[in-house]
Design an enzyme around this catalytic site. Structure first.
Site, PDB file in Angstrom:
ATOM      1  N   TYR A 129       6.840  12.220  -3.936  1.00 12.08           N
ATOM      2  CA  TYR A 129       7.448  13.540  -3.748  1.00 12.08           C
ATOM      3  C   TYR A 129       7.469  14.346  -5.042  1.00 12.08           C
ATOM      4  CZ  TYR A 129      10.189  17.446  -2.130  1.00 12.08           C
ATOM      5  OH  TYR A 129      10.589  18.716  -1.832  1.00 12.08           O
ATOM      6  N   ARG A 174       0.762   8.071   1.050  1.00 13.86           N
ATOM      7  CA  ARG A 174       2.211   8.156   1.220  1.00 13.86           C
ATOM      8  C   ARG A 174       2.890   8.906   0.073  1.00 13.86           C
ATOM      9  NH1 ARG A 174       5.289   5.031   4.845  1.00 13.86           N
ATOM     10  NH2 ARG A 174       4.059   3.650   6.185  1.00 13.86           N
ATOM     11  N   TYR A 183       1.734  -0.249  -7.447  1.00 17.41           N
ATOM     12  CA  TYR A 183       1.375   0.003  -6.054  1.00 17.41           C
ATOM     13  C   TYR A 183       0.867   1.436  -5.937  1.00 17.41           C
ATOM     14  CZ  TYR A 183       1.954   0.383  -0.932  1.00 17.41           C
ATOM     15  OH  TYR A 183       1.746   0.589   0.410  1.00 17.41           O
ATOM     16  N   ILE A 213      -2.072  -7.794  -0.210  1.00 19.75           N
ATOM     17  CA  ILE A 213      -0.677  -7.657   0.211  1.00 19.75           C
ATOM     18  C   ILE A 213      -0.753  -7.060   1.599  1.00 19.75           C
ATOM     19  CG2 ILE A 213       1.536  -6.534  -0.206  1.00 19.75           C
ATOM     20  CD1 ILE A 213       0.985  -6.793  -3.189  1.00 19.75           C
ATOM     21  N   LYS A 238      -1.571  -3.317  -6.467  1.00 20.87           N
ATOM     22  CA  LYS A 238      -1.845  -3.286  -5.032  1.00 20.87           C
ATOM     23  C   LYS A 238      -2.540  -1.962  -4.781  1.00 20.87           C
ATOM     24  CE  LYS A 238       0.287  -2.961  -0.455  1.00 20.87           C
ATOM     25  NZ  LYS A 238       1.549  -2.844   0.324  1.00 20.87           N
ATOM     26  N   THR A 287       7.309  -1.154   1.628  1.00 21.95           N
ATOM     27  CA  THR A 287       7.213  -0.118   2.659  1.00 21.95           C
ATOM     28  C   THR A 287       7.294  -0.724   4.052  1.00 21.95           C
ATOM     29  OG1 THR A 287       5.750   1.101   1.162  1.00 21.95           O
ATOM     30  CG2 THR A 287       5.861   1.847   3.445  1.00 21.95           C
ATOM     31  N   THR A 288       6.551  -1.815   4.267  1.00 23.58           N
ATOM     32  CA  THR A 288       6.580  -2.485   5.568  1.00 23.58           C
ATOM     33  C   THR A 288       7.959  -3.055   5.863  1.00 23.58           C
ATOM     34  OG1 THR A 288       4.256  -3.050   5.210  1.00 23.58           O
ATOM     35  CG2 THR A 288       5.373  -4.177   7.019  1.00 23.58           C
TER      36      THR A 288
END
Length: 295
Positions: A111, A142, A137, A207, A165, A48-49
């Site tokens: 989603y 999100r 994750y 992370i 994570k 994502t980052t």
């Protein structure tokens, strides 16, 4: 007991961009060398980052391959290959495996989301089709999808599902997960400011977004605790918690990229739909960076 992928600080590396929005590979290489020379224990690419949602398939694969080759086994490279499309997650995971990644990071479906049964089927389907260890994750803020401790227990039975994570912000849930799974599912903090409490519960590291800016400090925070110096780890946590939180004053990775640009890293802006920080927010970030003598 499963083999640990790494302990300590893994950086969720930003993807540097040119002004036209293309990936800046020269800068990418500089960031990788900066991370390795300053103690980072693992590099997580195209997460994502690293703006994975706005990388097309060709870009995603090229970026992963570049990082894997540049790192050249000096530290583990964890390829972010998750998707809300299970078959595409398999495709990307298999490509990362062929490239030589050391492990995979796979976000929960977003989603379209899914049930807990769906999560078990989704992750099992992927894990059955790769040979690398997988880090799940969990970031409900999100994705709108949360993995429950009992679901972790079921998933931990798969030999390729190695770790999580955890970024659900629920320390009690983390405690229950570790109590249920033990060494069949390792836990890495997905929130920089919760690294120490997760280590205290038996987590193996983080992370980290924060490590993009101060990799040595995040490595030291983890290493201190893991070597028995909880006081030093607590000192570093309390010293840097304001900066850790500042990197989430806007949508990640907007603030950390802005901070890195202010510090001279020249990593470029985020791709749309993410945008630049407002001037008042940027001034607030600059004030915090000055406090820490980073600019």
């Amino acid at each position: 007991m499963k083999k640990l992928i790494y302990t300590g600080s893994g950086v969720a590396l930003v993807t540097p961009m040119h002004k036209d929005g293309s990936i800046n590979y020269e800068k990418y290489g500089e960031l990788i060398e900066f991370q390795i020379s300053h103690g980072t224990d693992a590099i997580i690419a195209c997460a994502t980052t690293g703006e994975s949602p706005v990388l097309n398939h060709e870009e995603h694969c090229k970026a992963l391959e570049y990082v894997i080759q540049k790192v050249n086994k000096r530290v583990p490279v964890i390829a972010s290959t998750g998707s809300n499309d299970t078959t595409y997650a398999v495709q990307l995971s298999q490509e990362a495996e062929r490239m030589g990644a050391d492990a995979l990071l796979s976000v929960t479906p977003y989603y379209n989301k899914t049930s807990q049964t769906g999560l078990i089927r989704h992750y099992t389907y992927i894990a059955d089709r790769v040979h690398l260890p997988m880090i799940l994750y969990n970031v409900p803020s999100r994705t709108g999808c949360n993995i429950k401790p009992e679901t972790y227990l079921e998933l931990s039975k798969h030999p390729n599902i190695n770790a999580v994570k955890e970024a659900n912000g629920d320390i009690s849930s983390v405690a229950k997960t570790i109590a249920l799974c033990g060494d069949d599912l390792y836990v890495y903090s997905g929130n920089d400011d919760q690294t120490l409490p997760m280590l205290a519960l038996g987590g193996k590291g983080v992370i980290s977004v924060f490590a993009n800016v101060l990799p040595q400090e995040m490595h030291d925070l983890c290493a201190s605790f893991l070597s028995g110096d909880a006081a030093k780890s607590r000192e570093l946590t309390l010293k840097y918690v304001e900066l850790m939180n500042a990197f989430f004053m806007d949508v990640n990775p907007i603030p950390v990229k802005a901070a890195m640009n202010e510090m001279g890293f020249d990593v470029g802006d985020c791709r749309m739909p993410l945008t630049t920080m407002s001037e008042p927010a940027l001034n607030q970030l600059r004030t915090i960076l000055k406090k820490y003598q980073l600019i």
